[in-house]
Design a protein around this motif. Structure first.
Motif, mmCIF file in Angstrom:
data_model
loop_
_atom_site.group_PDB
_atom_site.id
_atom_site.type_symbol
_atom_site.label_atom_id
_atom_site.label_comp_id
_atom_site.label_asym_id
_atom_site.label_seq_id
_atom_site.Cartn_x
_atom_site.Cartn_y
_atom_site.Cartn_z
ATOM 1 N N SER A 186 61.298 18.772 -32.943
ATOM 2 C CA SER A 186 60.738 19.639 -31.908
ATOM 3 C C SER A 186 61.465 19.474 -30.581
ATOM 4 N N SER A 187 62.405 18.541 -30.509
ATOM 5 C CA SER A 187 63.033 18.173 -29.244
ATOM 6 C C SER A 187 64.548 18.233 -29.345
ATOM 7 N N ASP A 188 65.164 18.963 -28.420
ATOM 8 C CA ASP A 188 66.625 19.009 -28.381
ATOM 9 C C ASP A 188 67.211 17.641 -28.035
ATOM 10 N N GLU A 189 66.507 16.869 -27.205
ATOM 11 C CA GLU A 189 66.977 15.533 -26.851
ATOM 12 C C GLU A 189 67.028 14.635 -28.083
ATOM 13 N N LYS A 190 66.013 14.701 -28.916
ATOM 14 C CA LYS A 190 66.006 13.919 -30.151
ATOM 15 C C LYS A 190 67.117 14.391 -31.091
ATOM 16 N N LEU A 191 67.320 15.695 -31.144
ATOM 17 C CA LEU A 191 68.374 16.230 -32.003
ATOM 18 C C LEU A 191 69.755 15.801 -31.519
ATOM 19 N N ASP A 192 69.906 15.622 -30.208
ATOM 20 C CA ASP A 192 71.173 15.121 -29.679
ATOM 21 C C ASP A 192 71.468 13.725 -30.202
ATOM 22 N N VAL A 193 70.423 12.886 -30.301
ATOM 23 C CA VAL A 193 70.588 11.542 -30.867
ATOM 24 C C VAL A 193 71.012 11.645 -32.328
ATOM 25 N N ALA A 194 70.348 12.550 -33.073
ATOM 26 C CA ALA A 194 70.686 12.724 -34.489
ATOM 27 C C ALA A 194 72.137 13.163 -34.664
ATOM 28 N N LYS A 195 72.610 14.041 -33.786
ATOM 29 C CA LYS A 195 74.008 14.486 -33.864
ATOM 30 C C LYS A 195 74.960 13.329 -33.583
ATOM 31 N N LYS A 196 74.621 12.501 -32.611
ATOM 32 C CA LYS A 196 75.465 11.352 -32.303
ATOM 33 C C LYS A 196 75.513 10.370 -33.472
ATOM 34 N N LEU A 197 74.435 10.332 -34.265
ATOM 35 C CA LEU A 197 74.404 9.461 -35.440
ATOM 36 C C LEU A 197 75.111 10.077 -36.639
ATOM 37 N N GLY A 198 75.506 11.346 -36.518
ATOM 38 C CA GLY A 198 76.309 11.949 -37.579
ATOM 39 C C GLY A 198 75.743 13.174 -38.252
ATOM 40 N N ALA A 199 74.540 13.603 -37.886
ATOM 41 C CA ALA A 199 73.969 14.804 -38.508
ATOM 42 C C ALA A 199 74.885 15.998 -38.264
ATOM 43 N N GLN A 200 75.211 16.716 -39.336
ATOM 44 C CA GLN A 200 76.139 17.842 -39.203
ATOM 45 C C GLN A 200 75.450 19.109 -38.682
#
Length: 338
Positions: A186-200
């Motif tokens: 629900s959060s773009d900030e959380k999704l930014d963390v996921a992207k940094k961890l490698g989520a494509q």
């Protein structure tokens, strides 16, 4: 030593910090210095008095820990002083754990354990105590979801809901297997963390409420080979729609609160030839296998950057309950250790 007890179960203010003597291990026991603990949803439920089984007032809460053996009983041969260990709370006969509910848990500076090979497990050398404290529930649940009857493999597409402990571990394990990961939040900030961890691929399910359609678009109409569903009834229809033909929907949680009409679910599952599987962690054999994988990947668990100590443990409970965290919420029991 200091430890927390729940003399009543009326919320996080019921957590009471007390001074008690350091226990002495018996002949077949070990004494563990607890360096760090991590929280899971079950810990919050216990503190709120919502646990489905009767609870004994005065219990020490929390189930997940990492620590160091500092004393062993006279008949103990399988553990030594200096061993770094996690406690397995899903003991035989306790699918959803005994520590912190059925018996005293680990929110304490020292803990006596039976030297049972089903209870204690050494964790990979490259992990800190803080990182290792996250393994017993979240990591093991994610591992069980991905390495069940049909293990995840390179080239698979894995759809992960959310960015809490289980979800982030699922992301890391899936990437380690060579899978492509789509993650929702629900959060773009959380999704930014996921992207940094490698989520494509990432999807904000608030701005994209029909996220199952976005999954199908991303995968060119194929869908995800594995869907990790944490919402339960509120997300299950969408999870099946996002699943590939012959894919798996792994049922990990039931945190969703929206009312849901599941009348269409059987037909959807048939049309997708989908397999739905309820996930439980499993015992020590699976824990050991997971640790071997973590060691081979040199995987480092993601811990939410908000820091907590024994003195403000109740704040850690409140923080996790607010669901603004990413990954695992950890309480540092020994302030001078990592």
């Amino acid at each position: 030593m200091r430890e927390y007890r729940l003399n009543e179960f009326q919320g996080f203010d019921s957590l009471t910090l007390t001074e008690v003597p350091i226990p002495t291990p018996g002949p077949s026991q070990v004494l563990v210095k607890v360096h760090a603990v991590s929280l899971q949803q079950r810990d919050l439920i216990v503190a709120k008095g919502s646990y489905p089984k009767p609870l004994q007032p005065g219990i020490v809460p929390v189930s997940d820990m990492a620590g160091e053996i500092v004393a062993v009983g006279s008949s103990v041969t399988n553990f030594s002083v200096g061993d770094r260990v996690c406690a397995n709370f899903a003991m035989p006969g306790f699918t959803f754990g005994d520590l912190g509910a059925e018996i005293d848990g680990v929110l304490t500076q020292f803990k006596v354990f039976d030297a049972d090979p089903q209870r204690l497990v050494k964790f990979p050398d490259h992990l800190t105590y803080r990182e290792a404290s996250t393994l017993p529930c979240a990591a093991l649940t994610a591992y069980a979801a991905l390495y069940g009857p049909v293990p995840v493999k390179g080239g698979d597409v894995v759809l992960v809901q959310g960015t809490s402990g289980v979800s982030i571990f699922t992301l890391q394990f899936a990437l380690g297997a060579g899978a492509t990961v789509i993650i929702t939040s629900s959060s773009d900030e959380k999704l930014d963390v996921a992207k940094k961890l490698g989520a494509q691929h990432v999807i904000n399910y608030v701005s994209t409420p029909n996220w199952e359609d976005e999954v199908m678009r991303i995968t060119d109409g194929k869908g995800a080979d594995v869907v990790i569903d944490i919402g339960g009834a509120s997300t299950l229809i969408q999870s099946v729609k996002a699943c590939a033909f012959g894919g798996w929907v792994q049922l990990v949680g039931v945190i969703g609160h929206a009312k849901a009409d599941l009348n269409a679910l059987p037909l959807l599952a048939i049309l997708k030839n989908a397999c739905m599987r309820g996930v439980v962690m499993g015992g020590m054999e699976r824990f050991t296998e997971m640790n071997q994988l973590i060691d081979s990947l040199k995987l480092r668990p993601y811990i939410d950057p908000r820091e907590f100590t024994l003195d403000n443990a109740a704040e850690a409970f409140r923080y996790m309950d607010g669901r603004t965290h990413v990954g695992k919420v950890v309480i540092q029991v020994l302030e001078d250790e990592n």
